[in-house]
Design a protein around this motif. Structure first.
Motif, PDB file in Angstrom:
ATOM      1  N   PRO A 268      50.770  35.362  62.455  1.00 53.49           N
ATOM      2  CA  PRO A 268      49.641  35.119  61.571  1.00 53.49           C
ATOM      3  C   PRO A 268      50.094  35.351  60.134  1.00 53.49           C
ATOM      4  O   PRO A 268      51.144  35.947  59.904  1.00 53.49           O
ATOM      5  CB  PRO A 268      48.641  36.187  61.992  1.00 53.49           C
ATOM      6  CG  PRO A 268      49.489  37.305  62.511  1.00 53.49           C
ATOM      7  CD  PRO A 268      50.710  36.668  63.109  1.00 53.49           C
ATOM      8  N   ASP A 269      49.314  34.879  59.226  1.00 50.69           N
ATOM      9  CA  ASP A 269      49.620  35.087  57.822  1.00 50.69           C
ATOM     10  C   ASP A 269      49.032  36.439  57.405  1.00 50.69           C
ATOM     11  O   ASP A 269      47.835  36.668  57.570  1.00 50.69           O
ATOM     12  CB  ASP A 269      48.993  33.949  57.012  1.00 50.69           C
ATOM     13  CG  ASP A 269      49.374  34.027  55.553  1.00 50.69           C
ATOM     14  OD1 ASP A 269      50.237  34.867  55.221  1.00 50.69           O
ATOM     15  OD2 ASP A 269      48.804  33.266  54.758  1.00 50.69           O
ATOM     16  N   SER A 270      49.889  37.308  56.890  1.00 51.36           N
ATOM     17  CA  SER A 270      49.424  38.637  56.482  1.00 51.36           C
ATOM     18  C   SER A 270      48.229  38.548  55.545  1.00 51.36           C
ATOM     19  O   SER A 270      47.277  39.310  55.649  1.00 51.36           O
ATOM     20  CB  SER A 270      50.531  39.401  55.772  1.00 51.36           C
ATOM     21  OG  SER A 270      51.519  39.739  56.688  1.00 51.36           O
ATOM     22  N   ALA A 271      48.300  37.598  54.621  1.00 53.33           N
ATOM     23  CA  ALA A 271      47.222  37.467  53.642  1.00 53.33           C
ATOM     24  C   ALA A 271      45.910  37.158  54.358  1.00 53.33           C
ATOM     25  O   ALA A 271      44.865  37.737  54.051  1.00 53.33           O
ATOM     26  CB  ALA A 271      47.558  36.364  52.645  1.00 53.33           C
ATOM     27  N   ALA A 272      45.981  36.260  55.343  1.00 54.24           N
ATOM     28  CA  ALA A 272      44.784  35.908  56.099  1.00 54.24           C
ATOM     29  C   ALA A 272      44.291  37.110  56.889  1.00 54.24           C
ATOM     30  O   ALA A 272      43.088  37.354  56.980  1.00 54.24           O
ATOM     31  CB  ALA A 272      45.077  34.738  57.036  1.00 54.24           C
ATOM     32  N   LEU A 273      45.237  37.868  57.440  1.00 54.12           N
ATOM     33  CA  LEU A 273      44.863  39.057  58.211  1.00 54.12           C
ATOM     34  C   LEU A 273      44.191  40.080  57.315  1.00 54.12           C
ATOM     35  O   LEU A 273      43.203  40.695  57.682  1.00 54.12           O
ATOM     36  CB  LEU A 273      46.098  39.684  58.837  1.00 54.12           C
ATOM     37  CG  LEU A 273      46.484  39.159  60.209  1.00 54.12           C
ATOM     38  CD1 LEU A 273      47.736  39.848  60.682  1.00 54.12           C
ATOM     39  CD2 LEU A 273      45.354  39.362  61.199  1.00 54.12           C
ATOM     40  N   ARG A 274      44.785  40.251  56.145  1.00 48.47           N
ATOM     41  CA  ARG A 274      44.210  41.199  55.191  1.00 48.47           C
ATOM     42  C   ARG A 274      42.776  40.805  54.859  1.00 48.47           C
ATOM     43  O   ARG A 274      41.881  41.634  54.791  1.00 48.47           O
ATOM     44  CB  ARG A 274      45.047  41.227  53.921  1.00 48.47           C
ATOM     45  CG  ARG A 274      45.890  42.465  53.783  1.00 48.47           C
ATOM     46  CD  ARG A 274      46.568  42.425  52.438  1.00 48.47           C
ATOM     47  NE  ARG A 274      47.954  42.078  52.614  1.00 48.47           N
ATOM     48  CZ  ARG A 274      48.891  42.979  52.883  1.00 48.47           C
ATOM     49  NH1 ARG A 274      48.592  44.235  53.020  1.00 48.47           N
ATOM     50  NH2 ARG A 274      50.145  42.619  53.031  1.00 48.47           N
ATOM     51  N   GLN A 275      42.595  39.501  54.683  1.00 51.57           N
ATOM     52  CA  GLN A 275      41.258  38.994  54.377  1.00 51.57           C
ATOM     53  C   GLN A 275      40.313  39.306  55.534  1.00 51.57           C
ATOM     54  O   GLN A 275      39.185  39.749  55.345  1.00 51.57           O
ATOM     55  CB  GLN A 275      41.340  37.473  54.134  1.00 51.57           C
ATOM     56  CG  GLN A 275      40.035  36.848  53.679  1.00 51.57           C
ATOM     57  CD  GLN A 275      39.558  37.433  52.359  1.00 51.57           C
ATOM     58  OE1 GLN A 275      40.330  37.547  51.410  1.00 51.57           O
ATOM     59  NE2 GLN A 275      38.309  37.845  52.301  1.00 51.57           N
ATOM     60  N   ARG A 276      40.849  39.099  56.739  1.00 46.88           N
ATOM     61  CA  ARG A 276      40.034  39.335  57.930  1.00 46.88           C
ATOM     62  C   ARG A 276      39.666  40.814  58.018  1.00 46.88           C
ATOM     63  O   ARG A 276      38.515  41.156  58.304  1.00 46.88           O
ATOM     64  CB  ARG A 276      40.842  38.914  59.158  1.00 46.88           C
ATOM     65  CG  ARG A 276      40.074  38.999  60.446  1.00 46.88           C
ATOM     66  CD  ARG A 276      40.768  38.176  61.523  1.00 46.88           C
ATOM     67  NE  ARG A 276      40.543  38.733  62.833  1.00 46.88           N
ATOM     68  CZ  ARG A 276      41.433  38.691  63.816  1.00 46.88           C
ATOM     69  NH1 ARG A 276      42.623  38.148  63.614  1.00 46.88           N
ATOM     70  NH2 ARG A 276      41.157  39.193  64.990  1.00 46.88           N
ATOM     71  N   LEU A 277      40.620  41.681  57.732  1.00 43.08           N
ATOM     72  CA  LEU A 277      40.367  43.123  57.765  1.00 43.08           C
ATOM     73  C   LEU A 277      39.299  43.483  56.740  1.00 43.08           C
ATOM     74  O   LEU A 277      38.398  44.276  57.012  1.00 43.08           O
ATOM     75  CB  LEU A 277      41.649  43.885  57.457  1.00 43.08           C
ATOM     76  CG  LEU A 277      42.650  43.974  58.603  1.00 43.08           C
ATOM     77  CD1 LEU A 277      43.966  44.555  58.104  1.00 43.08           C
ATOM     78  CD2 LEU A 277      42.098  44.814  59.735  1.00 43.08           C
ATOM     79  N   GLU A 278      39.441  42.876  55.573  1.00 45.64           N
ATOM     80  CA  GLU A 278      38.473  43.176  54.518  1.00 45.64           C
ATOM     81  C   GLU A 278      37.072  42.738  54.944  1.00 45.64           C
ATOM     82  O   GLU A 278      36.096  43.462  54.748  1.00 45.64           O
ATOM     83  CB  GLU A 278      38.899  42.443  53.242  1.00 45.64           C
ATOM     84  CG  GLU A 278      38.257  42.998  51.992  1.00 45.64           C
ATOM     85  CD  GLU A 278      38.680  42.207  50.771  1.00 45.64           C
ATOM     86  OE1 GLU A 278      37.796  41.757  50.038  1.00 45.64           O
ATOM     87  OE2 GLU A 278      39.904  42.017  50.592  1.00 45.64           O
ATOM     88  N   ASN A 279      37.022  41.554  55.569  1.00 44.68           N
ATOM     89  CA  ASN A 279      35.722  41.054  56.039  1.00 44.68           C
ATOM     90  C   ASN A 279      35.112  42.004  57.062  1.00 44.68           C
ATOM     91  O   ASN A 279      33.923  42.298  57.016  1.00 44.68           O
ATOM     92  CB  ASN A 279      35.876  39.665  56.654  1.00 44.68           C
ATOM     93  CG  ASN A 279      36.172  38.620  55.603  1.00 44.68           C
ATOM     94  OD1 ASN A 279      36.016  38.869  54.409  1.00 44.68           O
ATOM     95  ND2 ASN A 279      36.622  37.459  56.034  1.00 44.68           N
ATOM     96  N   VAL A 280      35.964  42.450  57.967  1.00 41.32           N
ATOM     97  CA  VAL A 280      35.481  43.360  59.011  1.00 41.32           C
ATOM     98  C   VAL A 280      34.964  44.644  58.365  1.00 41.32           C
ATOM     99  O   VAL A 280      33.904  45.155  58.723  1.00 41.32           O
ATOM    100  CB  VAL A 280      36.610  43.668  60.015  1.00 41.32           C
ATOM    101  CG1 VAL A 280      36.236  44.856  60.881  1.00 41.32           C
ATOM    102  CG2 VAL A 280      36.875  42.461  60.891  1.00 41.32           C
ATOM    103  N   ASN A 281      35.719  45.121  57.403  1.00 34.73           N
ATOM    104  CA  ASN A 281      35.325  46.346  56.714  1.00 34.73           C
ATOM    105  C   ASN A 281      33.973  46.197  56.018  1.00 34.73           C
ATOM    106  O   ASN A 281      33.118  47.060  56.093  1.00 34.73           O
ATOM    107  CB  ASN A 281      36.391  46.695  55.669  1.00 34.73           C
ATOM    108  CG  ASN A 281      36.955  48.066  55.933  1.00 34.73           C
ATOM    109  OD1 ASN A 281      36.426  48.810  56.767  1.00 34.73           O
ATOM    110  ND2 ASN A 281      38.003  48.425  55.240  1.00 34.73           N
ATOM    111  N   ARG A 282      33.827  45.060  55.361  1.00 32.22           N
ATOM    112  CA  ARG A 282      32.582  44.824  54.636  1.00 32.22           C
ATOM    113  C   ARG A 282      31.426  44.707  55.619  1.00 32.22           C
ATOM    114  O   ARG A 282      30.350  45.243  55.411  1.00 32.22           O
ATOM    115  CB  ARG A 282      32.699  43.553  53.791  1.00 32.22           C
ATOM    116  CG  ARG A 282      31.516  43.388  52.846  1.00 32.22           C
ATOM    117  CD  ARG A 282      31.711  42.218  51.911  1.00 32.22           C
ATOM    118  NE  ARG A 282      32.983  42.277  51.215  1.00 32.22           N
ATOM    119  CZ  ARG A 282      33.781  41.226  51.057  1.00 32.22           C
ATOM    120  NH1 ARG A 282      33.460  40.070  51.551  1.00 32.22           N
ATOM    121  NH2 ARG A 282      34.913  41.349  50.397  1.00 32.22           N
TER     122      ARG A 282
END
Lengths: 422, 83
Positions: A268-282
């Motif tokens: 996966p793309d780390s950037a996309a994962l980071r975005q996904r993590l951020e979304n989950v966090n929010r």
């Protein structure tokens, strides 16, 4: 030369020997390439020799290929197949027949490799090796990636570069192999076996950079195809360029058009994962906020109550209530005290009135017998000693006579006087 | 409730598992059936999980090893120089 010389009479064997000698010494026939169509093709199972007839529209010639040459064929000859053969022409003396002794054969039109490719593809497809149902899912975030390719060259560099850019959390394990030549296929097979045996990866990338069909050939070999199919670890194939398709591509769990693309598909793309993590966090924060705000509304509803809103007023109310209670207690106590006082005053008056002293003042006296007041003459006998008590002083007297019927107070008074005189 | 597991040691939790757990937490929160204090615990765990995942992603250098045939003929990984 003399044309009239009679010909020598030869035996059949001699004739065939002569023909053979002639053909054998003809340079043109010792090495020929012939184009034709195969017919009467026979594969002699026991010897491994191939027998066939090669023909064109007008003519035909018998041909044989011995097992030693037949083993090197990269495709299966079939009747009707157009081929180019290589070999020599010689005579089979026993039958008096000349024929082609083949050392090589390749399909005419389609290349030999191409044909072999099509044939293997068909075979494996029929076996179900390309069945989408048997393909293993590619892990979403593989942390150990096995790479089977040459240790030098663009392919390995591209793969590592892309993996590092997209998802540096993954460890990369390179199993260096030759990717062309006769040793390539067995090495690739061994590499796949090694990763499976050691369980050293979550995902495998197998491939090489672009090249000719011959260069890519290892990836069209049956042993490689079978090793990929048997791998328990999911395999991404990455052979050559986008237009290159190999058997490995069909068998692999996922085909990547290039080595770089394989790396892109692998992680996966780390950037996309980071975005996904951020979304989950929010999302988590929002959900929590929703719950707390629901709670807050409840609290506010309760707090809306008058007393909750101004706690001081509530306290003041309490104080007033307490004050009024104290007042009431005080007042009622006061009343009780006053009443008690009044009662006391009355009682004192009564007491005054009842006091025997005041009676004595009026001239009465009290008689005591043995310290008890005497209320009746019955209790007395003549000779009893009595004490008399007056308003002022007292006297000790003896009873001389008793009677119950009251005579008169004068009599008593007389006694008084008598007794005083006595 | 399955959500109130004992505190896991995050340091060697796999990325994929951490992600799965995160999504489980979100689903639980979405179901809105936990008490506020349970929700807070879940939230706290979720924040730790995201930090763990981010830390994994933050690893700057990829570890690349190349297998080398040892003297005994077995393949052993050796660090590989950047290409």
């Amino acid at each position: 030369m003399n044309q009239t010389v009679a010909p020598e009479t030869l035996s059949v064997s001699q004739l065939n020997a002569v023909i053979k000698a002639v053909l054998d010494t003809e340079p043109l026939l010792s090495h020929v390439m012939v184009r034709g169509e195969l017919s009467n093709f026979k594969h002699h199972i026991q010897s491994g020799h191939l027998y066939m007839t090669l023909k064109d529209e007008k003519s035909s010639i018998r041909a044989v290929m011995f097992a030693s040459s037949a083993k090197k064929l990269t495709f299966r000859p079939e009747n009707g197949m157009k081929v180019i053969v290589e070999g020599r022409v010689a005579v089979f003396e026993r039958d008096g027949q000349y024929q082609l002794y083949l050392t090589g054969m390749q399909p005419d039109g389609l290349g030999a490799l191409h044909l072999a490719f099509e044939q293997l593809k068909k075979k494996l497809e029929e076996e179900g090796l390309f069945d989408p149902a048997r393909k293993k899912p590619i892990p979403k975030t593989p942390l150990k990636i096995g790479v089977v390719t040459a240790s030098t060259g663009a392919a390995v560099r591209d793969i590592i570069h892309v993996l590092n850019r997209r998802f540096s959390a993954a460890k990369v394990l390179l199993y260096p192999v030759l990717v062309q030549g006769p040793e390539a296929a067995p090495m690739i097979v061994e590499a796949l076996a090694w990763f499976n045996r050691e369980q050293a990866a979550d995902l495998l990338i197998v491939g090489r950079g672009g090249g000719s069909l011959e260069d890519l050939w290892a990836f069209n070999e049956e042993i490689v195809a079978r090793a990929i199919a048997e791998s328990k670890i999911p395999v991404i194939s990455a052979v050559g360029h986008e237009t290159d398709f190999t058997i490995a591509d069909f068998v692999a769990d996922l085909r990547a058009p290039t080595p770089s693309a394989a790396a892109e598909l692998a992680v996966p793309d780390s950037a996309a994962l980071r975005q996904r993590l951020e979304n989950v966090n929010r999302l988590m924060a929002d959900l929590l906020l929703r719950q707390t705000s629901a709670g807050r509304i409840q609290v506010q509803t309760l707090a809306g109550h008058r007393n909750m809103q101004t706690p001081l007023r509530y306290i003041e109310d309490c104080r007033l209530t307490i004050d009024s209670l104290i007042q009431r207690v005080y007042f009622s106590q006061r009343q009780k005290l006053d009443a008690a006082h009044r009662m006391l005053g009355l009682s004192a008056g009564k007491l005054e009135a009842l006091s025997p002293l005041s009676v004595l003042e009026r001239g009465f006296s009290i008689a005591f017998k043995e310290n008890k007041p005497v209320r009746s003459a019955e209790l007395l006998s003549p000779g009893d000693a009595l004490s008399l008590r007056f308003a002022k002083g007292g006297a000790e007297v003896l009873v001389t006579k008793t009677y119950l019927q009251s005579e008169s107070t004068e009599k008593g008074a007389k006694y008084d006087a008598d007794e005083k005189k006595a | 409730m399955t959500q109130t597991k004992k505190k896991p040691d995050l340091s060697d939790l796999e990325f994929e598992k951490a992600l799965q757990r995160l999504e489980e937490i979100v689903r639980t929160l979405e179901a809105n059936k936990t008490t506020l204090s349970e929700s807070l615990q879940l939230f706290e765990e979720g924040v730790k999980l995201t930090a763990h995942c981010n830390a994994l992603l933050d690893k700057a250098e990829q570890q690349v090893s190349m297998l080398v045939k040892g003297e005994d003929g077995t393949m052993k990984p050796a660090p590989m120089l950047p290409l």
